[in-house]
Scaffold this active site. Sequence first.
Site, mmCIF file in Angstrom:
data_model
loop_
_atom_site.group_PDB
_atom_site.id
_atom_site.type_symbol
_atom_site.label_atom_id
_atom_site.label_comp_id
_atom_site.label_asym_id
_atom_site.label_seq_id
_atom_site.Cartn_x
_atom_site.Cartn_y
_atom_site.Cartn_z
ATOM 1 N N SER A 227 0.862 -1.179 0.000
ATOM 2 C CA SER A 227 0.000 0.000 0.000
ATOM 3 C C SER A 227 0.899 1.230 0.000
ATOM 4 O O SER A 227 1.732 1.382 0.889
ATOM 5 C CB SER A 227 -0.882 -0.026 1.250
ATOM 6 O OG SER A 227 -1.632 1.157 1.354
ATOM 7 N N LYS B 185 -1.333 -1.043 -4.199
ATOM 8 C CA LYS B 185 -2.499 -0.270 -3.772
ATOM 9 C C LYS B 185 -2.096 1.186 -3.660
ATOM 10 O O LYS B 185 -1.083 1.517 -3.039
ATOM 11 C CB LYS B 185 -2.994 -0.815 -2.429
ATOM 12 C CG LYS B 185 -3.951 0.078 -1.672
ATOM 13 C CD LYS B 185 -4.655 -0.699 -0.583
ATOM 14 C CE LYS B 185 -4.767 0.068 0.709
ATOM 15 N NZ LYS B 185 -5.349 -0.749 1.796
ATOM 16 N N LYS C 17 -3.281 5.147 -2.639
ATOM 17 C CA LYS C 17 -4.240 5.960 -1.914
ATOM 18 C C LYS C 17 -4.703 7.078 -2.835
ATOM 19 O O LYS C 17 -3.868 7.719 -3.500
ATOM 20 C CB LYS C 17 -3.579 6.547 -0.662
ATOM 21 C CG LYS C 17 -3.189 5.486 0.360
ATOM 22 C CD LYS C 17 -4.401 4.966 1.081
ATOM 23 C CE LYS C 17 -4.022 4.029 2.215
ATOM 24 N NZ LYS C 17 -5.199 3.507 2.914
ATOM 25 N N ASP D 112 -7.450 2.945 -2.834
ATOM 26 C CA ASP D 112 -8.126 3.050 -1.527
ATOM 27 C C ASP D 112 -8.435 4.520 -1.263
ATOM 28 O O ASP D 112 -7.522 5.351 -1.222
ATOM 29 C CB ASP D 112 -7.209 2.489 -0.427
ATOM 30 C CG ASP D 112 -7.887 2.424 0.938
ATOM 31 O OD1 ASP D 112 -9.054 2.844 1.056
ATOM 32 O OD2 ASP D 112 -7.228 1.946 1.890
ATOM 33 N N GLU E 211 -11.314 0.470 -2.858
ATOM 34 C CA GLU E 211 -11.527 0.215 -1.429
ATOM 35 C C GLU E 211 -12.170 1.428 -0.760
ATOM 36 O O GLU E 211 -11.714 2.563 -0.931
ATOM 37 C CB GLU E 211 -10.162 -0.101 -0.787
ATOM 38 C CG GLU E 211 -10.222 -0.444 0.698
ATOM 39 C CD GLU E 211 -8.835 -0.828 1.244
ATOM 40 O OE1 GLU E 211 -7.911 -1.097 0.443
ATOM 41 O OE2 GLU E 211 -8.684 -0.851 2.475
ATOM 42 N N ASP F 203 -13.623 -1.643 3.842
ATOM 43 C CA ASP F 203 -12.634 -1.665 4.926
ATOM 44 C C ASP F 203 -13.332 -1.081 6.167
ATOM 45 O O ASP F 203 -13.967 -1.816 6.936
ATOM 46 C CB ASP F 203 -11.400 -0.847 4.485
ATOM 47 C CG ASP F 203 -10.340 -0.684 5.563
ATOM 48 O OD1 ASP F 203 -10.559 -1.111 6.711
ATOM 49 O OD2 ASP F 203 -9.264 -0.096 5.292
ATOM 50 N N LYS G 181 -9.328 -6.607 8.839
ATOM 51 C CA LYS G 181 -8.244 -6.168 9.726
ATOM 52 C C LYS G 181 -8.606 -6.652 11.119
ATOM 53 O O LYS G 181 -9.716 -6.363 11.600
ATOM 54 C CB LYS G 181 -8.142 -4.641 9.748
ATOM 55 C CG LYS G 181 -7.588 -4.037 8.471
ATOM 56 C CD LYS G 181 -7.423 -2.533 8.625
ATOM 57 C CE LYS G 181 -6.995 -1.933 7.285
ATOM 58 N NZ LYS G 181 -7.051 -0.461 7.307
ATOM 59 N N GLY H 65 -3.764 -3.796 6.518
ATOM 60 C CA GLY H 65 -2.679 -3.461 7.443
ATOM 61 C C GLY H 65 -2.952 -2.155 8.159
ATOM 62 O O GLY H 65 -3.775 -1.348 7.722
HETATM 63 O O1 OSB Z 1 -7.060 2.071 4.859
HETATM 64 O O2 OSB Z 1 -5.961 0.294 4.654
HETATM 65 C C1 OSB Z 1 -6.052 1.427 5.108
HETATM 66 C C2 OSB Z 1 -2.798 2.487 6.796
HETATM 67 C C3 OSB Z 1 -3.304 3.160 7.880
HETATM 68 C C4 OSB Z 1 -4.667 3.268 8.041
HETATM 69 C C5 OSB Z 1 -5.531 2.725 7.105
HETATM 70 C C6 OSB Z 1 -5.036 2.032 6.012
HETATM 71 C C7 OSB Z 1 -3.637 1.942 5.840
HETATM 72 C C8 OSB Z 1 -3.007 1.296 4.696
HETATM 73 C C9 OSB Z 1 -1.602 0.759 4.859
HETATM 74 O O3 OSB Z 1 -3.519 1.220 3.600
HETATM 75 C C10 OSB Z 1 -1.549 -0.659 5.250
HETATM 76 C C11 OSB Z 1 -0.186 -1.103 5.674
HETATM 77 O O4 OSB Z 1 0.744 -1.067 4.870
HETATM 78 O O5 OSB Z 1 -0.038 -1.543 6.836
HETATM 79 MG MG MG Z 2 -8.313 0.907 3.621
#
Ligand code: OSB
Ligand code: MG
Length: 376
Positions: free
Chosen positions: A143, A169, A171, A196, A221, A246, A270, A298
């Site tokens: 991500s 992934k 953002k 995401d 996402e 999520d 999660k 994560g």
């Molecule tokens: O939305 O999945 C998410 C990190 C912090 C809070 C929310 C998210 C995320 C990530 C990173 O997308 C996930 C990771 O690499 O641990």
């Molecule tokens: Mg997410």
Amino acid sequence: MKELHILLPIKQIRLHKLTMRLKEPFMTSFGTVQDKDFFITEAIDDKGNHGFGESVAFSSPWYTEETVQTSLHVMEDFLIPILMENEISHPDQVSELFYPVKRNNMAKAAVEGAIWDLYAKNNQISLSQALGGTKKEIDVGISIGIQPTVKDLIQKIERFLEEGYKRIKLKIKPGLDMEVLREVRKQFPFTPIMADANSAYTLKDIDHLQELDDLDLLMIEQPLAHDDIVDHATLQSALKTPICLDESINSMEDARKAIELGSCRIINIKIGRVGGLTEAKKIHDLCQRHGIQVWCGGMLEAGVGRAHNIALTTLPQFVLPGDTAGSSRYWEKDIIKPEVRVEDGVIHVPTGPGIGYDIDEQVMKDFTEWTRVYDF
Ligand code: OSB
Ligand code: MG
């Protein structure tokens, strides 16, 4: 089988407050994280086994309502006292005992996680085995936070693909979305890519979000509100791109309703968001029965949380690569040994008892601000 596997009485719980700094800031539609405060939970039994868990709430409530402070309050004033007053013989009982405490899922998961690890160690099996997992290796993706420029983003993607990560992934947020995704798709025509939004859009953006359908994404996402499953159903019926939820899924009941409404085709599980491994397993089993694909999300975890994610991902319906990248993607030094390593896009699941990684006592000490001890 369950009957044979007992949990010895818990003798003590310890909360270790840690502060660690990510190698680089992680930017999402709602803000940036670099310094991570969290708890390592430790449960100790009569035989001297030590089980470990990790809390995933951030310092401010932008992802869900929990924070580091609320986790401490709920663990110390409610959850740990519940464990002191009740005997348990299997970790599945922990979430039942915590049921009277509403939500506060990250606090619950942090405590329950230590007990799952303790249980597996007492029975000399891996956490993966204790959960009923079968995979020997798991596929992983990465991500990537919002980058200053598209050029930076492309360079990052190139580097992570060279390291072997199996899906990328990105953002996104309003104003930093379609153009960026189009450019990335042009540069990487065959790479599995997803986006995401961390709930940055509303149904007013429906025409705009339909542009995603030309980009051949694995999924989008959490495009809409963190607590919504109704508008997501409307959006999913207007989109070819699968929606993955999520933030909206906090329990098996949430998952059941979202599946019934058609709010998503994929669920990101999660452990912290859903209140622990027992609930995560229930969501997994439900999704398996309904043919909903799942993957493990994560929370920028340190090694203990990462190890829990790895164990969970060994369950069979985790058919898509997760966000559990290697330790070195986040930290100069992780608190476990060996660190989590990714080779050719996979993590080899450790086979030792419990989480299968040892705490690196020295590193842990360096990052520990304080420890509180609760005697049973
Ligand atoms: O939305 O999945 C998410 C990190 C912090 C809070 C929310 C998210 C995320 C990530 C990173 O997308 C996930 C990771 O690499 O641990
Ligand atoms: Mg997410």
